[in-house]
Design an enzyme around this catalytic site. Structure first.
Site, PDB file in Angstrom:
ATOM      1  N   PRO A 191     -15.251  56.830  33.106  1.00  0.00           N
ATOM      2  CG  PRO A 191     -15.011  58.961  32.186  1.00  0.00           C
ATOM      3  CD  PRO A 191     -14.436  58.051  33.215  1.00  0.00           C
TER       4      PRO A 191
ATOM      5  CD  GLN B  99     -16.485  62.040  29.160  1.00  0.00           C
ATOM      6  OE1 GLN B  99     -17.105  61.006  29.033  1.00  0.00           O
ATOM      7  NE2 GLN B  99     -16.239  62.859  28.136  1.00  0.00           N
TER       8      GLN B  99
ATOM      9  CG  HIS C 253      -9.798  57.810  25.394  1.00  0.00           C
ATOM     10  ND1 HIS C 253     -10.347  59.025  25.686  1.00  0.00           N
ATOM     11  CD2 HIS C 253     -10.828  57.039  24.943  1.00  0.00           C
ATOM     12  CE1 HIS C 253     -11.642  59.004  25.424  1.00  0.00           C
ATOM     13  NE2 HIS C 253     -11.961  57.809  24.980  1.00  0.00           N
TER      14      HIS C 253
ATOM     15  CB  ILE D 157      -5.346  49.875  36.680  1.00  0.00           C
ATOM     16  CG1 ILE D 157      -4.278  50.964  36.563  1.00  0.00           C
ATOM     17  CG2 ILE D 157      -5.505  49.410  38.131  1.00  0.00           C
ATOM     18  CD1 ILE D 157      -4.722  52.323  36.935  1.00  0.00           C
TER      19      ILE D 157
HETATM   20  C1  LIG Z   1     -15.715  50.934  25.471  1.00  0.00           C
HETATM   21  C2  LIG Z   1     -15.044  52.171  26.026  1.00  0.00           C
HETATM   22  C3  LIG Z   1     -15.718  53.371  25.959  1.00  0.00           C
HETATM   23  C4  LIG Z   1     -15.116  54.522  26.457  1.00  0.00           C
HETATM   24  N1  LIG Z   1     -15.822  55.686  26.444  1.00  0.00           N
HETATM   25  C5  LIG Z   1     -15.286  56.782  26.999  1.00  0.00           C
HETATM   26  C6  LIG Z   1     -16.042  57.966  27.083  1.00  0.00           C
HETATM   27  O1  LIG Z   1     -17.186  58.035  26.681  1.00  0.00           O
HETATM   28  N2  LIG Z   1     -15.443  59.038  27.658  1.00  0.00           N
HETATM   29  C7  LIG Z   1     -14.165  58.993  28.140  1.00  0.00           C
HETATM   30  O2  LIG Z   1     -13.658  60.016  28.654  1.00  0.00           O
HETATM   31  N3  LIG Z   1     -13.434  57.884  28.081  1.00  0.00           N
HETATM   32  C8  LIG Z   1     -13.973  56.772  27.530  1.00  0.00           C
HETATM   33  N4  LIG Z   1     -13.243  55.628  27.508  1.00  0.00           N
HETATM   34  C9  LIG Z   1     -11.899  55.592  28.113  1.00  0.00           C
HETATM   35  C10 LIG Z   1     -11.993  55.244  29.616  1.00  0.00           C
HETATM   36  O3  LIG Z   1     -12.558  56.290  30.346  1.00  0.00           O
HETATM   37  C11 LIG Z   1     -10.628  54.968  30.221  1.00  0.00           C
HETATM   38  O4  LIG Z   1      -9.775  56.058  29.982  1.00  0.00           O
HETATM   39  C12 LIG Z   1      -9.954  53.702  29.731  1.00  0.00           C
HETATM   40  O5  LIG Z   1     -10.900  52.704  29.419  1.00  0.00           O
HETATM   41  C13 LIG Z   1      -9.023  53.211  30.822  1.00  0.00           C
HETATM   42  O6  LIG Z   1      -8.328  52.085  30.416  1.00  0.00           O
HETATM   43  P1  LIG Z   1      -8.741  50.581  30.832  1.00  0.00           P
HETATM   44  O7  LIG Z   1      -9.964  50.259  30.043  1.00  0.00           O
HETATM   45  O8  LIG Z   1      -7.548  49.814  30.395  1.00  0.00           O
HETATM   46  O9  LIG Z   1      -8.953  50.534  32.315  1.00  0.00           O
HETATM   47  C14 LIG Z   1     -13.817  54.467  27.001  1.00  0.00           C
HETATM   48  C15 LIG Z   1     -13.152  53.245  27.076  1.00  0.00           C
HETATM   49  C16 LIG Z   1     -13.761  52.093  26.591  1.00  0.00           C
HETATM   50  C17 LIG Z   1     -13.026  50.790  26.716  1.00  0.00           C
HETATM   51  C1  LIG Z   2     -21.050  55.262  20.868  1.00  0.00           C
HETATM   52  C2  LIG Z   2     -20.515  56.639  21.128  1.00  0.00           C
HETATM   53  C3  LIG Z   2     -19.048  56.630  21.262  1.00  0.00           C
HETATM   54  C4  LIG Z   2     -18.554  57.870  21.910  1.00  0.00           C
HETATM   55  C5  LIG Z   2     -17.083  57.808  22.163  1.00  0.00           C
HETATM   56  C6  LIG Z   2     -16.735  57.271  23.476  1.00  0.00           C
HETATM   57  C7  LIG Z   2     -15.255  57.142  23.702  1.00  0.00           C
HETATM   58  O1  LIG Z   2     -14.625  58.054  24.193  1.00  0.00           O
HETATM   59  C8  LIG Z   2     -14.614  55.876  23.372  1.00  0.00           C
HETATM   60  O2  LIG Z   2     -13.427  55.712  23.725  1.00  0.00           O
HETATM   61  O3  LIG Z   2     -15.259  55.005  22.756  1.00  0.00           O
END
Ligand SMILES: Cc1cc2nc3c(=O)[nH]c(=O)nc-3n(C[C@H](O)[C@H](O)[C@H](O)COP(=O)(O)O)c2cc1C
Ligand SMILES: CCCCCCC(=O)C(=O)O
Length: 336
Positions: free
Chosen positions: A42, A93, A226, A260
């Site tokens: 997500p 999520q 994250h 990954i």
């Molecule tokens: C731009 C961006 C936004 C993200 N937003 C969320 C989110 O809204 N909710 C969440 O659980 N994780 C969020 N994540 C974390 C991702 O779910 C995930 O854990 C992470 O991107 C995995 O690492 P990778 O980008 O190296 O594959 C976000 C990651 C990025 C890069």
């Molecule tokens: C624009 C809203 C941002 C919410 C946060 C999302 C998130 O988890 C992240 O890593 O970015």
């Protein structure tokens, strides 16, 4: 510190002269069949990357036969995702919020729209400030809405009206006001009482928390830092995967995300006990490149790479990927 250590720190121990004429990468997560063990993490606000945003990634995941994780902070509504990927396997999520009644309404909506799992974001007690945000001051393009937060605000205001309390009109205020950093493991029990959908907890990095989650009866864990965006100096997820797999003693499925980038990375995660991996940023690069087709390309490349690795490592099926096929590089230092 490198939060993504798949390539540098783990080596493969291939087995040869095995029958890999046909390699089958299909598997299941929570009893749902997927064509290969690579799902979509997500991620918020994907329309910042491409006008089709989450719809493109959801559709790509459906067409490739894998699972799409929809962020509570998506720039699309549940309806939009359901029509973009009606038959796709989708998890929703959610974050810990103050007003649980609106979370209940959202989960009901997710159930009605065919979502097959609820991912609880457990690593967002607070959202870490991002330097880049301060530097670049990102603004949403005109017309871009956070569809799920719109839904939550409408549900909130319905409740307020019923109770004769003041409603909230400012979305930015609402999104800052609702996340609840006082929530604890009780929330898992609350989720279990609220829905029959499987509960997947995302953001676990220690055996202790993994055991707690398994004891509380979660259905799956996503080992995640994250993507290195929350706690600075958190470990690389691959380094803690084994600890977590061991801690849960098979009571729930374990997935992993973070860094990954190749089929080899997927193979290594599976060898250490993950049932599947999730990928984040590569899916954003995919839609940035070519919308839904770009996202499909990312999944296709990773799937193909995984097949090659499985063939060359002597594992014709996912079940044949075992721990003996991976070794930490320190194994070789000890010998020199
Ligand atoms: C731009 C961006 C936004 C993200 N937003 C969320 C989110 O809204 N909710 C969440 O659980 N994780 C969020 N994540 C974390 C991702 O779910 C995930 O854990 C992470 O991107 C995995 O690492 P990778 O980008 O190296 O594959 C976000 C990651 C990025 C890069
Ligand atoms: C624009 C809203 C941002 C919410 C946060 C999302 C998130 O988890 C992240 O890593 O970015």
């Amino acid at each position: 510190m490198n939060t993504f250590d798949f390539q540098t720190r783990y080596k493969l121990r291939p087995r040869v002269l095995r029958n890999v004429f046909s390699v089958d990468v299909s598997t299941t997560i929570l009893d749902n069949k997927i064509n290969f063990p690579i799902c979509v993490s997500p991620m918020a606000a994907q329309r910042l990357v491409h006008p089709d945003g989450e719809k493109a990634n959801a559709r790509a995941a459906m067409e490739m036969g894998t699972c799409f994780g929809l962020s509570i902070s998506a720039s699309a509504s549940l309806e939009e995702i359901t029509s973009a990927a009606p038959e796709g396997l989708k998890f929703l999520q959610v974050d810990p919020l103050k007003e649980l009644r609106i979370l209940t309404s959202l989960i009901r909506e997710g159930e009605n729209k065919g979502f097959k799992g609820i991912i609880l974001g457990a690593d967002v007690a607070i959202l870490r400030g991002r330097d880049t945000k301060e530097k670049t001051h990102p603004i949403f393009p005109p017309g871009m809405k956070m569809g799920i937060w719109e839904f939550l605000l409408a549900e909130y205001n319905k409740l307020m009206e019923l109770e004769g309390r003041p409603s909230i009109v400012n979305m930015e205020y609402f999104r800052k006001e609702q996340p609840d950093s006082s929530r604890t493991w009780d929330l898992v029990q609350w989720l279990k009482n609220t829905t029959n959908l499987p509960i997947i907890i995302k953001g676990i990095l220690t055996g202790e928390d993994a055991r707690m989650a398994a004891t509380l009866g979660v259905d799956a864990i996503i080992v995640s830092n994250h993507g290195g965006r929350q706690l600075e100096d958190a470990p690389a997820t691959i380094d803690v995967l084994k600890e977590i797999v061991t801690a849960v003693e098979g009571q729930c499925e374990v997935y992993i995300d973070g860094g990954i980038r190749t089929g080899n990375d997927v193979f290594k995660a599976l060898a250490l006990g993950a049932k599947a991996v999730f990928i984040g940023r590569p899916m954003l690069w995919g839609i940035a490149y070519d919308g839904k087709d770009g996202a499909k390309k990312v999944l296709e490349i990773l799937q193909k790479e995984l097949k090659v690795t499985m063939a060359l490592a002597g594992a014709p099926t996912i079940a044949d990927i075992v721990e003996e096929m991976i070794v930490h590089e320190s194994h070789f230092w000890a010998k020199n």
